[in-house]
Design a protein around this motif. Structure first.
Motif, PDB file in Angstrom:
ATOM      1  N   ARG A   1      -5.332  -3.994   2.612  1.00 41.03           N
ATOM      2  CA  ARG A   1      -6.078  -2.777   2.266  1.00 41.03           C
ATOM      3  C   ARG A   1      -6.971  -2.314   3.413  1.00 41.03           C
ATOM      4  O   ARG A   1      -7.044  -1.115   3.696  1.00 41.03           O
ATOM      5  CB  ARG A   1      -6.911  -3.049   1.009  1.00 41.03           C
TER       6      ARG A   1
ATOM      7  N   THR B   1      -5.817   5.265   7.824  1.00 39.33           N
ATOM      8  CA  THR B   1      -6.173   6.617   7.379  1.00 39.33           C
ATOM      9  C   THR B   1      -7.170   7.259   8.345  1.00 39.33           C
ATOM     10  O   THR B   1      -7.111   8.473   8.582  1.00 39.33           O
ATOM     11  CB  THR B   1      -6.764   6.615   5.954  1.00 39.33           C
TER      12      THR B   1
ATOM     13  N   LEU C   1     -10.816  10.516   1.387  1.00 42.47           N
ATOM     14  CA  LEU C   1      -9.935   9.424   1.000  1.00 42.47           C
ATOM     15  C   LEU C   1     -10.409   8.843  -0.320  1.00 42.47           C
ATOM     16  O   LEU C   1     -11.595   8.597  -0.514  1.00 42.47           O
ATOM     17  CB  LEU C   1      -9.961   8.324   2.071  1.00 42.47           C
TER      18      LEU C   1
ATOM     19  N   CYS D   1       0.855  -1.193   0.000  1.00 42.10           N
ATOM     20  CA  CYS D   1       0.000   0.000   0.000  1.00 42.10           C
ATOM     21  C   CYS D   1       0.888   1.238   0.000  1.00 42.10           C
ATOM     22  O   CYS D   1       1.853   1.303   0.770  1.00 42.10           O
ATOM     23  CB  CYS D   1      -0.906   0.029   1.225  1.00 42.10           C
TER      24      CYS D   1
ATOM     25  N   ILE E   1      -9.372   5.593  -2.963  1.00 44.01           N
ATOM     26  CA  ILE E   1      -8.586   4.351  -3.033  1.00 44.01           C
ATOM     27  C   ILE E   1      -8.583   3.822  -4.454  1.00 44.01           C
ATOM     28  O   ILE E   1      -9.619   3.787  -5.121  1.00 44.01           O
ATOM     29  CB  ILE E   1      -9.169   3.277  -2.091  1.00 44.01           C
TER      30      ILE E   1
ATOM     31  N   ARG F   1      -6.785   1.270   5.288  1.00 43.61           N
ATOM     32  CA  ARG F   1      -7.938   2.180   5.382  1.00 43.61           C
ATOM     33  C   ARG F   1      -8.192   2.578   6.834  1.00 43.61           C
ATOM     34  O   ARG F   1      -8.493   3.741   7.126  1.00 43.61           O
ATOM     35  CB  ARG F   1      -9.178   1.515   4.784  1.00 43.61           C
TER      36      ARG F   1
END
Length: 201
Positions: free
Chosen positions: A118, A125, A185, A58, A187, A122
């Motif tokens: 992932r 974040t 955000l 990532c 992705i 997330r």
């Protein structure tokens, strides 16, 4: 756009253009810019680690929202103090030894996260957003009233030599997030595309 504007002609475009050239100078605040090689070094290290262990990678790009407005409202010294505060706050919530928030020119940061799923990225974040809010950095040029960061996350399964498109994916994602608003955000997951290319071959 002027030299402190965000977006296409801002920090991320210059990082993508400068990677590999060793460019170094000063940003709009007069601060010495981190050489793009440092970002490239972190990217290469993370890519190689993920490729060796056959795990995902990532890459998270972050940028202060409404940077030009913040600069105009508070000046260069306040910008430098706030970005230093943000860098420390982000590094404080990174979950693993060796994870590092790398600061570039203006208001951008990059975090390279090998072997981080992932979902965990997330969740990270969200922790970063909370940590930023807790700093209580006022931003009268933003309708939020305080400093926010937009983020772009790109996920890949590294194979072979370093492919810098993972950084491009993350930086384009943060730009897209900022076009949608502040504190957002975006992705992009390249793993499905890799699988489709492999099947086609």
């Amino acid at each position: 756009m002027n030299s402190i504007s965000s977006g296409k002609d801002g920090f991320w475009a210059r990082v993508r253009a400068a990677l590999g050239r060793g460019d170094e100078g000063t940003d709009a605040t007069g601060r010495k810019m981190l050489p793009p090689q440092r970002i490239d070094e972190e990217l290469r290290k993370g890519w190689n680690e993920a490729a060796e262990h056959k795990v995902s990678l990532c890459v998270l790009a972050l940028e202060m929202d409404l940077y030009a407005e913040y600069f105009a409202a508070y000046g260069a010294e306040a910008v430098e103090e706030s970005l230093t505060t943000l860098e420390a706050a982000i590094n404080a919530v990174l979950p693993r030894h060796g994870d590092l928030c790398v600061r570039g020119e203006q208001a951008g940061f990059v975090i390279v996260l090998p072997d981080m799923p992932r979902l965990m990225a997330r969740e990270l974040t969200s922790r970063i957003a909370v940590a930023v809010r807790r700093q209580g950095l006022a931003h009268r040029g933003s309708h939020a009233g305080h400093v926010t960061l937009s983020m772009g996350l790109c996920v890949v399964n590294p194979q072979g030599p370093l492919d810098r498109s993972v950084l491009s994916g993350a930086t384009e994602a943060v730009e897209k997030a900022q076009r949608r608003g502040i504190g957002r955000l975006e992705i992009v997951d390249y793993r499905g595309m890799d699988e489709k290319r492999a099947k086609a071959a």
